[in-house]
Design a protein around this motif. Structure first.
Motif, PDB file in Angstrom:
ATOM      1  N   TYR A  35       0.841  -1.095   0.073  1.00  0.00           N
ATOM      2  CA  TYR A  35      -0.028   0.022   0.050  1.00  0.00           C
ATOM      3  C   TYR A  35       0.977   1.347  -0.046  1.00  0.00           C
ATOM      4  O   TYR A  35       0.401   2.104  -0.637  1.00  0.00           O
ATOM      5  CB  TYR A  35      -0.851   0.082   1.158  1.00  0.00           C
TER       6      TYR A  35
ATOM      7  N   ILE B 159       2.267   1.750  -3.431  1.00  0.00           N
ATOM      8  CA  ILE B 159       1.465   2.293  -4.165  1.00  0.00           C
ATOM      9  C   ILE B 159       1.093   3.805  -3.969  1.00  0.00           C
ATOM     10  O   ILE B 159       0.974   4.849  -4.885  1.00  0.00           O
ATOM     11  CB  ILE B 159       0.159   1.639  -4.256  1.00  0.00           C
ATOM     12  N   ALA B 160       1.037   4.140  -2.805  1.00  0.00           N
ATOM     13  CA  ALA B 160       0.914   5.847  -2.305  1.00  0.00           C
ATOM     14  C   ALA B 160       2.138   6.516  -2.843  1.00  0.00           C
ATOM     15  O   ALA B 160       1.751   7.600  -3.283  1.00  0.00           O
ATOM     16  CB  ALA B 160       0.751   5.631  -0.893  1.00  0.00           C
TER      17      ALA B 160
ATOM     18  N   ILE C 100       3.969   6.012  -5.446  1.00  0.00           N
ATOM     19  CA  ILE C 100       3.961   6.143  -7.006  1.00  0.00           C
ATOM     20  C   ILE C 100       3.003   7.008  -7.034  1.00  0.00           C
ATOM     21  O   ILE C 100       2.930   7.877  -8.054  1.00  0.00           O
ATOM     22  CB  ILE C 100       3.661   4.727  -7.527  1.00  0.00           C
ATOM     23  N   HIS C 101       1.755   7.182  -6.571  1.00  0.00           N
ATOM     24  CA  HIS C 101       0.584   7.941  -6.658  1.00  0.00           C
ATOM     25  C   HIS C 101       1.189   9.455  -6.312  1.00  0.00           C
ATOM     26  O   HIS C 101       0.769  10.295  -7.189  1.00  0.00           O
ATOM     27  CB  HIS C 101      -0.649   7.701  -5.929  1.00  0.00           C
ATOM     28  N   TYR C 102       1.823   9.558  -5.405  1.00  0.00           N
ATOM     29  CA  TYR C 102       2.397  10.828  -5.219  1.00  0.00           C
ATOM     30  C   TYR C 102       3.291  11.230  -6.069  1.00  0.00           C
ATOM     31  O   TYR C 102       3.241  12.782  -6.330  1.00  0.00           O
ATOM     32  CB  TYR C 102       3.151  10.900  -3.508  1.00  0.00           C
TER      33      TYR C 102
ATOM     34  N   GLN D  54       3.252  10.677  -9.446  1.00  0.00           N
ATOM     35  CA  GLN D  54       2.529  11.242 -10.563  1.00  0.00           C
ATOM     36  C   GLN D  54       1.808  12.052 -10.339  1.00  0.00           C
ATOM     37  O   GLN D  54       1.690  13.083 -11.197  1.00  0.00           O
ATOM     38  CB  GLN D  54       1.479   9.970 -10.805  1.00  0.00           C
ATOM     39  N   VAL D  55       1.336  12.669  -9.053  1.00  0.00           N
ATOM     40  CA  VAL D  55       0.795  13.908  -8.711  1.00  0.00           C
ATOM     41  C   VAL D  55       1.630  15.079  -8.931  1.00  0.00           C
ATOM     42  O   VAL D  55       1.415  15.922  -9.535  1.00  0.00           O
ATOM     43  CB  VAL D  55      -0.060  14.032  -7.367  1.00  0.00           C
TER      44      VAL D  55
END
Length: 108
Positions: free
Chosen positions: A19, A22-23, A25-27, A29-30
């Motif tokens: 988790y 994934i967080a 990677i998302h950060y 991308q943002v």
């Protein structure tokens, strides 16, 4: 198959690590979308990473069980003498083929 407390802790720790990955990677991308520079991760992600790592390590420690005492035989061959060490023997045999009386280099 029964899963004990150690297994549940290790599984929850690994799930937390996935988790957190994934967080992150998302950060990232943002940040790319908002065209900002990456400096450091937010504190909440670092705390989740620390908690997940502690849970995974604690679960693995509990799953491993108690340590066992190593008992050596009272007499007979020890482990050092008993092993054949094939690599060392072949290296030892090859070194005997080297000449010991090598003449010195002559300068021209």
């Amino acid at each position: 198959m029964r899963v004990g407390a150690g297994g549940l802790l290790a599984l929850s720790g690994l799930a937390g690590l996935v988790y957190t990955t994934i967080a992150v990677i998302h950060y990232r991308q943002v940040l790319k979308l908002s065209q900002e520079e990456f400096e450091a991760l937010p504190a909440i992600i670092l705390v989740k990473l620390l908690i997940s790592t502690v849970l995974a390590v604690l679960g693995a420690y509990i799953m491993a069980g108690p340590l066992k005492v190593v008992i050596m035989p009272p007499k007979g061959r020890s482990m050092d003498i008993g092993s054949q060490r094939i690599d060392f023997i072949s290296f030892n045999m090859r070194s005997r083929a080297m000449p010991l009386d090598i003449p010195p280099l002559q300068e021209s």
